[in-house]
Design a protein around this motif. Sequence first.
Motif: not given
Lengths: 166, 166
Positions: A28-31, B64-73, B126-132
Amino acid sequence: MKVQKLTPEAFAEFGDVITTEGAHSFPINDGTTERFHDLAQIDVADGQGKPLVSLFRGRPRQLPLEVLTMERHPLGSQAFVPLSRNPYLVLVAPRGEFDPQALRAFLVEAGLGVNYAKGVWHHALIALYQVSDFIVIDRGGPGLNCEEVRLVEPVIIREKDLAIIG
Amino acid sequence: MKVQKLTPEAFAEFGDVITTEGAHSFPINDGTTERFHDLAQIDVADGQGKPLVSLFRGRPRQLPLEVLTMERHPLGSQAFVPLSRNPYLVLVAPRGEFDPQALRAFLVEAGLGVNYAKGVWHHALIALYQVSDFIVIDRGGPGLNCEEVRLVEPVIIREKDLAIIG
């Protein structure tokens, strides 16, 4: 008493083993994320129930452990997901009238969770060796959702019973 | 963009911070276990919905992370409880029509979870630094439960924006 290694097959009668191993998953989330989907049958909606997320912090039990009581939740399932990497012990018996002959003990390897199906007899949390945290998903709402039974003949779990996992 | 430290107060408009700190707790199981009770408002029962327990394995995002989309449930809440001790990043905006001016970014300290309330805009994991790994409790059932919005003007998160926590 005899302690078995926890596997989904051996535990199927009592509920789910919560694990990514063998689970259905998809990206999910673009892979960027893999979703291991729907790992436990959460069964808490009986019209009045709602899911609760709590954290249980269990102090380690001393061995030998004398098993005196078992409990069941007639109104909902109860899932335990370990946050610590410690093994823990699970004792269960089938739904219906409590049968001490049908008691089973499982040693749970680090990282695996368990979900007790509604009405399945189980022992209260048995952390081992260290203080251990678990995320617990169970039922909130009106109604009596905990029944206990006292064993006529206590069962003993000894350190050597846990030697099944290296 | 500006990144804040996650606190229950700052996040209240968007959902719950899942933490034992300040939580109501009480002893159970003859005092061997402390229950930190009902840490998130799980809101998935709309008559057709049911709680799902899944595991999300997030690959770390590059900064840097480019934030392009947001989602909601629109049909249910979505809770994330980290199994790893890595920090991660959360971006949210209030319910209702998406307002890019109202976007907020939170750096989540190791061990804290978040629960997005139903309908709250948020970024994908958005995980950071390591697989989480995260245990995720969200809604299963019929109906379209994911809406996306594309930002007209992308937002950038830079490494230096995360310097708020030592």
